[in-house]
Write a protein that holds these residues in place. Structure first.
Motif, short mmCIF file in Angstrom:
data_model
loop_
_atom_site.label_atom_id
_atom_site.label_comp_id
_atom_site.label_asym_id
_atom_site.label_seq_id
_atom_site.Cartn_x
_atom_site.Cartn_y
_atom_site.Cartn_z
N MET A 141 0.83 -1.20 0.00
CA MET A 141 0.00 0.00 0.00
C MET A 141 0.87 1.26 0.00
SD MET A 141 -3.11 -1.05 -0.26
CE MET A 141 -2.38 -2.34 -1.30
N GLY A 142 1.97 1.22 0.76
CA GLY A 142 2.87 2.36 0.78
C GLY A 142 3.50 2.63 -0.58
N LEU A 143 3.89 1.56 -1.28
CA LEU A 143 4.47 1.74 -2.61
C LEU A 143 3.43 2.24 -3.61
CD1 LEU A 143 6.77 -1.40 -2.87
CD2 LEU A 143 7.44 0.95 -2.36
N LYS A 144 2.20 1.79 -3.47
CA LYS A 144 1.15 2.29 -4.36
C LYS A 144 0.95 3.79 -4.16
CE LYS A 144 -1.56 -1.91 -5.18
NZ LYS A 144 -2.87 -2.60 -4.98
N ARG A 145 0.96 4.21 -2.90
CA ARG A 145 0.77 5.64 -2.64
C ARG A 145 1.98 6.46 -3.11
NH1 ARG A 145 -2.34 3.65 1.77
NH2 ARG A 145 -0.45 3.27 2.98
N ARG A 146 3.18 5.88 -3.04
CA ARG A 146 4.37 6.57 -3.58
C ARG A 146 4.23 6.80 -5.08
NH1 ARG A 146 9.78 6.85 -2.39
NH2 ARG A 146 10.41 5.61 -4.19
N ALA A 147 3.69 5.80 -5.77
CA ALA A 147 3.38 5.91 -7.20
C ALA A 147 4.57 6.38 -8.03
CB ALA A 147 2.18 6.83 -7.41
N ARG A 148 5.72 5.78 -7.77
CA ARG A 148 6.91 6.12 -8.56
C ARG A 148 6.95 5.22 -9.81
NH1 ARG A 148 10.44 9.38 -5.68
NH2 ARG A 148 9.18 10.46 -4.11
N VAL A 149 6.80 5.86 -10.96
CA VAL A 149 6.67 5.10 -12.21
C VAL A 149 8.04 4.63 -12.69
CG1 VAL A 149 4.61 6.37 -12.85
CG2 VAL A 149 6.85 7.15 -13.67
N GLY A 150 8.02 3.56 -13.49
CA GLY A 150 9.23 3.04 -14.10
C GLY A 150 9.00 2.71 -15.56
N ALA A 151 10.09 2.31 -16.24
CA ALA A 151 10.03 1.92 -17.65
C ALA A 151 9.37 3.00 -18.50
CB ALA A 151 9.31 0.59 -17.80
N GLY A 152 9.79 4.24 -18.28
CA GLY A 152 9.26 5.33 -19.08
C GLY A 152 7.79 5.58 -18.89
N GLY A 153 7.27 5.24 -17.71
CA GLY A 153 5.86 5.46 -17.41
C GLY A 153 4.99 4.25 -17.63
N LEU A 154 5.54 3.15 -18.15
CA LEU A 154 4.75 1.95 -18.42
C LEU A 154 4.42 1.18 -17.15
CD1 LEU A 154 6.55 0.64 -21.64
CD2 LEU A 154 4.42 1.96 -21.47
N ILE A 155 5.27 1.32 -16.11
CA ILE A 155 5.03 0.64 -14.83
C ILE A 155 4.58 1.70 -13.84
CG2 ILE A 155 6.05 -0.75 -13.00
CD1 ILE A 155 8.07 -1.78 -15.04
N PRO A 156 3.37 1.59 -13.28
CA PRO A 156 2.79 2.70 -12.51
C PRO A 156 3.40 2.90 -11.12
CG PRO A 156 1.32 0.81 -12.48
CD PRO A 156 2.43 0.47 -13.44
N ASP A 157 4.04 1.87 -10.58
CA ASP A 157 4.59 2.00 -9.23
C ASP A 157 5.66 0.93 -9.02
OD1 ASP A 157 3.26 -0.46 -8.53
OD2 ASP A 157 1.42 0.67 -8.14
N GLU A 158 6.07 0.76 -7.76
CA GLU A 158 7.18 -0.16 -7.45
C GLU A 158 6.70 -1.47 -6.80
OE1 GLU A 158 10.33 3.29 -6.04
OE2 GLU A 158 8.37 3.09 -5.07
N THR A 159 5.39 -1.71 -6.83
CA THR A 159 4.86 -2.85 -6.08
C THR A 159 5.31 -4.20 -6.62
OG1 THR A 159 2.82 -2.78 -7.40
CG2 THR A 159 2.82 -1.58 -5.31
N HIS A 160 5.62 -4.29 -7.92
CA HIS A 160 6.00 -5.60 -8.47
C HIS A 160 7.30 -6.13 -7.88
CE1 HIS A 160 8.22 -2.77 -11.01
NE2 HIS A 160 9.02 -3.76 -11.37
#
Length: 456
Positions: free
Chosen positions: A397-416
């Motif tokens: 939940m904390g990572l979802k709220r951080r919402a730091r995108v990856g892969a040029g915006g294709l990955i919405p957060d760090e939860t994976h």
């Protein structure tokens, strides 16, 4: 292990010691993630540990990384002992374990890219000289005599002292590996809340990342033998720090504890001066036997801070120290776990609610249970698997709220990056459980197969 600190001026008063720690406070926008991980090197044909020097050696790996990838050398005397580039360091642990201390980065996407690049470089140079590297919490087969002590003055002093203050200190130095993450705090109050959560949940990290069920060629009865070693190393500088949970905790209280930890050394002009067992309080008064009449600098204080080894540690940032070294997926999962818990205030508050009623006795018992039984461990009516599941959910939940995108915006957060940990809490199995299943099943007790199947 840390490299010598530099750049600190004279200590004018006791208040400077806490002020040094407090100077690490940063606004949230400046918080960063620093991931460190260690790994064992070995000769592929013999499966023996790497010596410092020779055609297949730690020195050869460092030299090849320097020459092929533009790393800058760090030397002690005539020995190449590390590398530096762009805020990251490659250094040697006492038994030749190779460590990457990553640069301070903004997202877990970036720190995982850094891990990937490092492991690719190491594999490329290792392949050229017939060397392999493996991520485990403890050397599964090698004995103490098999592991050469690296040529660093700090290690020579520590090696002798460890034999006097505990039974397993030299084993920690030569035959264990960890992965840890370094995180920031905004204020003293923020540091205290994070420190309490970090210490209380280190047994969960130990259980989730348990990856050292073998020692000297056979199962050792623990899921994390590395964690077992840390419980009998040096009581003066290790443990769960119960005072952190008491009223009045802050930078000054931590300073008072560190001042009572016996010294190892003072670093002067490229040389480690023996100050084993001496008092930093005496140093402040100019009464250190190793350097009569001389008073310490802030660099000396910074060095001394690196010689305390609790389950979580404060410098100008906070270090999470409870996890075994392991496979690639978990090198990225550890920062994901702690960033999710500590870098979002709602998650941090939920994590504190999760552990705030645990007694000091239960926290210590969970530490032991995590070492012995991993996620199957229990203490004080608390199941580590249940606690881990709740902590991983909060981190997600904390990572979802951080919402730091990856892969040029294709990955919405760090939860994976938490996928490996979610799998562990669902199955109740950490890496150690998989290793034991292989050992007792398809390996038929042939532990040498661990190198071929689990190396990077």
């Amino acid at each position: 292990m840390s490299i010598p600190q530099s750049g600190g001026g004279p200590i004018e008063s006791y208040d400077d010691l806490a002020a040094y720690l407090e100077s690490g406070c940063k606004p949230k926008d400046d918080w960063r993630i620093g991931t460190e991980h260690e790994k064992f090197g070995y000769c592929r044909d013999t499966q023996r540990p790497l010596p410092y020097a020779g055609e297949r050696s730690i020195e050869a790996v460092l030299t090849a990384l320097k020459d092929s990838y533009g790393w800058n050398p760090i030397s002690e005397g005539n020995h190449l002992i590390g590398l530096e580039k762009n805020g990251a360091n490659i250094s040697l642990e006492p038994g030749g374990q190779l460590e990457l201390s990553g640069a301070p980065l903004e997202t877990i996407h970036q720190t995982c890219d850094e891990v990937n690049a490092h492991l690719a470089e190491v594999k490329a140079v290792a392949d050229r000289i017939g060397v392999g590297f493996i991520g485990l919490g403890a050397a599964p087969i090698w004995w103490h005599e098999d592991m050469p002590l690296m040529p660093k003055g700090r290690y020579k002093l520590m090696d002798g002292y460890m034999r006097q203050v505990g039974t397993l200190g030299t084993a920690m130095m030569r035959r264990t590996c960890t992965v840890q993450v370094n995180l920031d705090f905004a204020s003293e109050a923020d540091m205290v809340q994070k420190f309490r959560v970090a210490l209380a949940l280190q047994p969960v990290a130990t259980a989730l990342f348990a990856n050292s069920p073998f020692w000297e060629g056979e199962p050792n009865g623990h899921k994390s033998w590395r964690a077992r070693i840390w419980r009998d190393l040096d009581a003066a500088r290790t443990g769960m720090l119960p005072f952190v949970f008491e009223d009045g905790m802050g930078f000054e209280r931590y300073v008072d504890w560190v001042l009572d930890v016996p010294m190892y050394f003072v670093y002067r002009d490229g040389t480690y001066i023996n100050a084993l067992g001496q008092s930093f309080r005496d140093f402040l008064k100019g009464e250190l036997p190793a350097l009569p009449g001389e008073k310490p600098t802030l660099s000396d204080w910074a060095d001394h801070l690196t010689t305390v080894f609790p389950e979580a540690r404060i410098k100008k940032f906070m270090e999470m120290r409870g996890a075994d070294g392991g496979p690639w997926r978990r090198l990225c999962a550890l920062p994901a776990f702690w960033v999710g818990l500590l870098y979002d205030q709602t998650a941090l508050d939920a994590a504190w609610d999760l552990v705030k009623d645990l007694s000091a006795e239960t926290r210590d018992e969970l530490r032991v249970a995590a070492s012995v039984r991993g996620l199957q461990g229990k203490a004080g009516g608390v199941s580590l698997r249940v606690l881990a599941e709740e902590a991983v959910t909060i981190a997600e939940m904390g990572l979802k709220r951080r919402a730091r995108v990856g892969a040029g915006g294709l990955i919405p957060d760090e939860t994976h990056f938490l996928a490996a940990l979610k799998e562990s809490v669902e199955t109740g199995k950490a890496p150690a459980d998989e290793l034991l299943e292989r050992y007792e099943g398809e390996w038929a007790g042939d532990l040498s197969r661990i190198y071929g199947e689990f190396s990077y």
